[in-house]
Design an enzyme around this catalytic site. Structure first.
Site, mmCIF file in Angstrom:
data_model
loop_
_atom_site.group_PDB
_atom_site.id
_atom_site.type_symbol
_atom_site.label_atom_id
_atom_site.label_comp_id
_atom_site.label_asym_id
_atom_site.label_seq_id
_atom_site.Cartn_x
_atom_site.Cartn_y
_atom_site.Cartn_z
ATOM 1 C CB CYS A 122 2.436 -7.002 22.179
ATOM 2 S SG CYS A 122 3.593 -8.927 22.746
ATOM 3 C CE LYS A 198 9.091 -10.771 24.296
ATOM 4 N NZ LYS A 198 8.144 -10.252 23.953
ATOM 5 N NE ARG A 208 6.123 -11.271 31.599
ATOM 6 C CZ ARG A 208 6.592 -12.548 31.681
ATOM 7 N NH1 ARG A 208 6.082 -13.478 32.243
ATOM 8 N NH2 ARG A 208 6.700 -12.796 30.502
ATOM 9 N NE ARG A 220 4.493 -12.182 28.281
ATOM 10 C CZ ARG A 220 3.029 -12.445 28.769
ATOM 11 N NH1 ARG A 220 1.991 -12.419 27.542
ATOM 12 N NH2 ARG A 220 2.864 -10.936 29.710
ATOM 13 C CE LYS A 251 11.763 -8.177 26.023
ATOM 14 N NZ LYS A 251 10.617 -7.982 25.720
HETATM 15 C C1 PBG Z 1 5.176 -7.879 26.062
HETATM 16 C C2 PBG Z 1 7.262 -7.316 26.206
HETATM 17 C C3 PBG Z 1 7.621 -7.483 27.466
HETATM 18 C C4 PBG Z 1 9.071 -6.907 27.363
HETATM 19 C C5 PBG Z 1 9.237 -6.252 26.363
HETATM 20 N N1 PBG Z 1 7.385 -5.799 25.176
HETATM 21 C C6 PBG Z 1 7.723 -8.611 28.395
HETATM 22 C C7 PBG Z 1 7.116 -9.859 28.250
HETATM 23 O O1 PBG Z 1 7.190 -10.702 27.103
HETATM 24 O O2 PBG Z 1 6.559 -10.353 29.084
HETATM 25 C C8 PBG Z 1 9.838 -6.806 28.652
HETATM 26 C C9 PBG Z 1 10.845 -5.878 28.530
HETATM 27 C C10 PBG Z 1 11.321 -5.503 29.757
HETATM 28 O O3 PBG Z 1 11.283 -6.399 30.988
HETATM 29 O O4 PBG Z 1 12.159 -5.435 30.048
HETATM 30 N N2 PBG Z 1 5.154 -8.405 24.686
#
Ligand code: PBG
Length: 327
Positions: A122, A198, A208, A220, A251
């Protein structure tokens, strides 16, 4: 006086019966353990919103990975939080062959060659604005340039030794772009685990802090999914499978069990569910107050996630659960 002829309780009357008729079994084989890399040496920096989870420098990360492997957990999912000073709009730290993520991947592979390292791909951890893609003037997240960069990041992690790349950005077309680039560069054997469905979830809050990846402006919701949508999840998942995803992810996990079931029924690739940071922290917080039995609650949530149809589960509890299962 009539008695019921059917008595489901018959096979529930002792632990031996219950074990025999159990439909869902937890195994360490199905668990993936997330890890957070930070710069430095001998750093174990506790994440305050996730008791029991720490940001680790690469040397400590290797120890944590070894300990997890010793419990029987087959894979870790790696996130990197490079120094603030290294973050820029281009996500250079994630593209750097000597960057934090690349270093962490190769260090874990050197120390535990049999442990699978899944690299989260990411831009949010490496950009100064904290968004998962490139930002155009006006704050719009640009899909296609982001996809190009994401594919380069995936290649960088594959070169560092990642056993799988796991794009979590939710840009359109990134799986196909990654697959093409990886194949062209000699990584046809590297699987793509796609965060296919997601959701834009409030349950990512604690993460975060751990990944230092909160967006500097906005949210987001222009790329992650609306929690109200289920059919759209199937569309996302089917697209990713078509584009070449080897596994697809739903997720968060707990609030989306219906999505997990529908995805399981719709595709033939393995389905992964991510029990995210907020799901972890809710259980931790209640357990710390003595309001809930932590072990029982964790086993129940993971059993529910498997029963809903997840083949594999990413959870911050992975090594602990593996230890409980062995005890
Ligand atoms: C980043 C990402 C996130 C998570 C995994 N990869 C956070 C987001 O999208 O803000 C969340 C994982 C968690 O909360 O345990 N893109």
């Amino acid at each position: 006086m009539s008695h019921p002829a059917m008595r489901p309780r018959r096979t529930r009357q002792s632990d031996a019966w219950r074990r025999m008729v159990r439909e869902t079994r937890l195994s360490p084989d199905a668990l993936i353990y997330p890890l957070f890399a930070v710069p430095g040496r001998a750093v174990r920096h506790p994440v305050s919103s996730m008791p029991g989870v720490s940001q680790l420098s690469v040397d400590e990360l290797v120890k944590e990975a070894k300990a997890a492997a010793a419990t029987g957990v087959p894979a870790v999912l790696l996130f990197a939080a490079p120094a603030e000073a290294e973050k820029d709009p281009r996500a250079s730290a994630a593209l750097d062959p000597k960057g934090l993520a690349a270093q962490a991947i190769s260090a874990i592979k050197d120390a535990c060659p049999d442990l699978l390292v899944w690299a989260d791909v990411c831009l949010c951890g490496a950009t100064d604005h904290g968004h998962c893609g490139h930002v155009l003037p006006g704050g719009v997240i640009d899909n296609d340039s982001s996809v190009e960069t994401l594919a380069q990041v995936a290649l960088n992690y594959a070169r560092a030794g990642a056993d799988a790349v796991a794009p979590s950005d939710m840009m359109d077309g990134r799986v196909q772009a990654m697959r093409r680039l990886l194949d062209r560069e000699g990584f046809a054997a590297t699987p793509i685990v796609s965060y296919a469905a997601k959701y834009a979830s409030s349950f990512y809050g604690p993460f975060r802090e751990a990944a230092e990846s909160a967006p500097a402006f906005g949210d987001r919701r222009s790329y992650q999914m609306d929690p109200a949508n289920a059919r759209e999840a199937l569309r996302e998942v089917l697209l990713d499978v078509q584009e070449g995803a080897d596994m697809v992810m739903v997720k968060p996990a707990g609030p989306y069990l219906d999505i997990i079931r529908r995805v399981r029924d719709a595709v033939s690739v393995p389905v992964v569910a991510y029990q995210v940071s907020g799901e972890y922290s809710l259980i931790k917080a209640a357990a710390e107050r003595g309001w809930i039995n932590e072990q029982a609650a964790v086993v129940e949530t993971l059993t529910g996630i498997h029963r809903a149809g997840a083949d594999l589960v990413i959870t911050y509890y992975a090594p602990e659960v593996a230890r409980w299962l062995a005890a």
